[in-house]
Design an enzyme around this catalytic site. Structure first.
Site, PDB file in Angstrom:
ATOM      1  N   ASP A 104      90.223 137.242 -25.645  1.00  0.00           N
ATOM      2  CA  ASP A 104      89.482 136.364 -24.741  1.00  0.00           C
ATOM      3  C   ASP A 104      88.143 135.957 -25.357  1.00  0.00           C
ATOM      4  O   ASP A 104      87.499 136.749 -26.057  1.00  0.00           O
ATOM      5  CB  ASP A 104      89.262 137.087 -23.414  1.00  0.00           C
ATOM      6  CG  ASP A 104      88.789 136.161 -22.315  1.00  0.00           C
ATOM      7  OD1 ASP A 104      89.168 134.973 -22.329  1.00  0.00           O
ATOM      8  OD2 ASP A 104      88.042 136.617 -21.433  1.00  0.00           O
ATOM      9  N   HIS A 135      82.712 133.531 -28.900  1.00  0.00           N
ATOM     10  CA  HIS A 135      81.492 134.325 -28.772  1.00  0.00           C
ATOM     11  C   HIS A 135      81.502 135.543 -29.693  1.00  0.00           C
ATOM     12  O   HIS A 135      80.610 136.388 -29.603  1.00  0.00           O
ATOM     13  CB  HIS A 135      81.311 134.773 -27.319  1.00  0.00           C
ATOM     14  CG  HIS A 135      81.251 133.637 -26.350  1.00  0.00           C
ATOM     15  ND1 HIS A 135      80.262 132.691 -26.380  1.00  0.00           N
ATOM     16  CD2 HIS A 135      82.081 133.279 -25.320  1.00  0.00           C
ATOM     17  CE1 HIS A 135      80.453 131.796 -25.415  1.00  0.00           C
ATOM     18  NE2 HIS A 135      81.558 132.135 -24.768  1.00  0.00           N
ATOM     19  N   GLU A 173      91.532 132.687 -27.033  1.00  0.00           N
ATOM     20  CA  GLU A 173      91.005 131.651 -26.163  1.00  0.00           C
ATOM     21  C   GLU A 173      89.677 131.177 -26.734  1.00  0.00           C
ATOM     22  O   GLU A 173      88.648 131.851 -26.630  1.00  0.00           O
ATOM     23  CB  GLU A 173      90.817 132.177 -24.739  1.00  0.00           C
ATOM     24  CG  GLU A 173      90.396 131.080 -23.777  1.00  0.00           C
ATOM     25  CD  GLU A 173      89.107 131.407 -23.017  1.00  0.00           C
ATOM     26  OE1 GLU A 173      88.906 130.795 -21.967  1.00  0.00           O
ATOM     27  OE2 GLU A 173      88.311 132.243 -23.485  1.00  0.00           O
TER      28      GLU A 173
END
Length: 286
Positions: free
Chosen positions: A17, A21, A47
């Site tokens: 996920d 980042h 993702e």
């Protein structure tokens, strides 16, 4: 941790996920480490929520093609199509998407939890277009399609209106969506493709069409080997069958703002009916 959890739960793959980042090098090293334990076929999809193809291209290069990505650009194309309705040119539905440029790495989806109304990434595809979108990702050759729980089951206890059509499309994928793909993206409001089928799946092959405006049709050639075949539409939107001519051509239709999935109609035939005897009366023990 990756090695431990994948061994402990006997995982075949993971979903990572919010990978934009994290450091690219970490993702590549993480997957190398896990695959050293679980094997090179250990699957990973990430993702990376960004609709810009060049950004996703750069990320794929930076991790050396070691992770699949959700096809966010395709999601945004479908969202735009659902909003603009008949003004959207369906010839562009696959343009600048992962499935067009990296078909072996693209995980196609219609909606997910992040695209829902009220979320920070709100881009929920309109209900009228969802059957068309699922038909596209489930029946086309490229990409690894996935379903959103809310589209199939429910969201906040409200049952999805799309379960029935998704079931039909899943069944069509299992039975008919095989072989090479011949595209008919040649009209702004009516597009589609042929899946030609293969020998490993008898009776396979289909014609998929979608329309975002008025009802339409396409003259499609399936070659002489298909001459005389009867084809029918399996979603229930069109009730009349079509028979292919001596060249294997047929006029395949789609209703307005709808999808159509055409497959060959299999008819049971008895070559020698005299071999089968059916009694007129059956004995019944009283």
């Amino acid at each position: 941790m990756g090695k431990w959890v994948s061994n402990e739960l006997n995982l075949d793959g993971v979903c990572l996920d919010a990978i934009k980042h994290m450091k690219d090098q970490f993702i590549a090293q993480f997957l190398d480490a896990v695959r050293s334990e679980r094997g090179d076929k250990f699957y990973a999809v990430g993702e990376y929520w960004n609709g810009d193809l060049e950004t996703l291209d750069a990320y794929i290069e930076s991790v050396d093609h070691k992770v699949n990505l959700f096809d966010v650009p395709l999601h945004y194309n479908m969202f735009q199509a659902s909003q603009e309705e008949k003004d959207y040119d369906l010839q562009n539905i696959l343009k600048n998407t992962l499935v067009e440029h990296h078909c072996d790495l693209a995980v196609t989806f219609v909606d997910n939890h992040d695209s829902q109304l009220g979320s920070s990434l709100e881009s929920q595809i309109a209900d009228w277009f969802k059957p068309l979108a699922y038909g596209l990702i489930l029946l086309m050759k490229d990409g690894y399609p996935c379903l959103f729980y809310g589209d199939y089951y429910s969201i906040k206890g409200e049952k999805s209106p799309h379960t029935k059509i998704i079931d039909i499309l899943l069944n069509a994928r299992r039975k008919y969506a095989y072989g090479e793909q011949i595209e008919y993206f040649d009209h702004p409001s009516t597009v589609g493709f042929i899946r030609v089928g293969d020998e490993e799946h008898p009776g396979s092959g289909l014609v998929f069409l979608m329309s975002n405006d008025e009802a339409g049709s396409k003259k499609i050639s399936l070659d002489k080997e298909h001459q005389g075949e009867v084809w029918h539409e399996i979603t229930g939107s069109i009730t009349e069958d079509i028979t292919l001519d001596e060249e294997g051509n047929g006029e395949f239709a789609v209703e307005a703002r709808n999808l159509a999935v055409w497959v060959k109609k299999i008819e049971l035939r008895i070559d020698n009916p005299t071999l089968i005897k059916i009694p007129l009366f059956f004995p019944v023990n009283l």
